[in-house]
Design an enzyme around this catalytic site. Structure first.
Site, PDB file in Angstrom:
ATOM      1  N   ASN A  28       0.838  -1.200   0.000  1.00 49.30           N
ATOM      2  CA  ASN A  28       0.000   0.000   0.000  1.00 49.30           C
ATOM      3  C   ASN A  28       0.873   1.251   0.000  1.00 49.30           C
ATOM      4  OD1 ASN A  28       0.659  -0.745   2.682  1.00 49.30           O
ATOM      5  ND2 ASN A  28      -1.071   0.361   3.535  1.00 49.30           N
ATOM      6  N   GLU A  73       0.293   5.269   0.652  1.00 51.77           N
ATOM      7  CA  GLU A  73      -0.659   6.296   1.079  1.00 51.77           C
ATOM      8  C   GLU A  73      -0.241   7.679   0.576  1.00 51.77           C
ATOM      9  OE1 GLU A  73      -1.093   5.651   5.312  1.00 51.77           O
ATOM     10  OE2 GLU A  73      -2.266   3.827   4.938  1.00 51.77           O
ATOM     11  N   CYS A  89      -4.009   0.472  -2.517  1.00 51.83           N
ATOM     12  CA  CYS A  89      -3.901  -0.769  -1.744  1.00 51.83           C
ATOM     13  C   CYS A  89      -2.812  -1.682  -2.299  1.00 51.83           C
ATOM     14  CB  CYS A  89      -5.233  -1.510  -1.763  1.00 51.83           C
ATOM     15  SG  CYS A  89      -6.509  -0.784  -0.721  1.00 51.83           S
ATOM     16  N   GLU A  96      -3.010  -4.867  -2.947  1.00 52.17           N
ATOM     17  CA  GLU A  96      -3.507  -5.768  -3.993  1.00 52.17           C
ATOM     18  C   GLU A  96      -3.472  -5.077  -5.354  1.00 52.17           C
ATOM     19  OE1 GLU A  96      -4.831  -4.993  -1.121  1.00 52.17           O
ATOM     20  OE2 GLU A  96      -6.084  -6.559  -0.278  1.00 52.17           O
ATOM     21  N   CYS A 139     -10.238  -5.164   0.894  1.00 46.13           N
ATOM     22  CA  CYS A 139     -11.340  -4.201   0.940  1.00 46.13           C
ATOM     23  C   CYS A 139     -12.286  -4.462  -0.237  1.00 46.13           C
ATOM     24  CB  CYS A 139     -10.805  -2.766   0.911  1.00 46.13           C
ATOM     25  SG  CYS A 139     -10.236  -2.218  -0.717  1.00 46.13           S
ATOM     26  N   CYS A 175     -10.875  -3.796  -3.663  1.00 44.43           N
ATOM     27  CA  CYS A 175      -9.865  -4.787  -4.086  1.00 44.43           C
ATOM     28  C   CYS A 175     -10.534  -6.101  -4.476  1.00 44.43           C
ATOM     29  CB  CYS A 175      -8.839  -5.010  -2.989  1.00 44.43           C
ATOM     30  SG  CYS A 175      -7.671  -3.647  -2.875  1.00 44.43           S
TER      31      CYS A 175
END
Ligand code: THU
Length: 143
Positions: free
Chosen positions: A53, A55, A64, A66, A97, A100
């Site tokens: 990830n 940010e 993310c 993934e 999530c 994802c």
């Protein structure tokens, strides 16, 4: 060398590679805001692609793990996720999530195995994509 553990038994070589790559990806995560580092590693045509990830100070722009792994796969010429390992923090499995799950559906079949592991490399939970995203809308729905 890191030894993957799954209910006491040694896991297969490819799974060990996926686990070790997911853990390595997690260690590279850029997560200064949530402080929740995530790594993902997926297998496609026998090749392992990973992501972490990343940010952003503008919070919604973070990406993310993934998604990063999927981008690496597509860049590498792959289009089919055969298995994926995801690692977050703590004892709770880092379930993908909602966004994802939909991204996984684009490149994964309903029987795709999604393994969630601990930062120690133990498999905490394994679900199929169909279990995580039942009745999914996917490429087939577009006809
Ligand atoms: N995160 C992922 O990378 N993958 C998931 O499936 C769950 C959440 C990241 C996004 C954000 O950087 C941090 O975890 C906290 O939500």
């Amino acid at each position: 060398m890191f030894q993957a553990v799954h209910t006491g038994a040694r896991v297969g070589i490819m799974m060990e590679e996926l686990i070790s790559r997911a853990l390595d990806a997690r260690s590279r995560a850029y997560a200064p805001y949530s402080r929740f580092q995530v790594g993902a590693a997926l297998r496609c045509d026998g090749v392992v692609y990973s992501g972490c990830n990343v940010e952003n100070a503008a919070y919604p722009l973070g990406t993310c793990a993934e998604g990063g792994a999927i981008s690496a796969m597509v860049l590498g010429g792959g289009q089919r996720i055969e298995e994926i390992v995801i690692v977050g923090g703590g004892d709770q499995p880092c379930t993908p999530c909602g966004g994802c799950r939909q991204k996984l559906r684009e490149f994964g079949q309903p029987n795709l195995k999604v393994h969630m592991i601990s930062p120690k490399g133990e498999i905490l939970l394994t679900r199929t994509l169909a279990e995580l995203l039942p009745d999914a809308f996917g490429p087939d729905n577009l006809g």
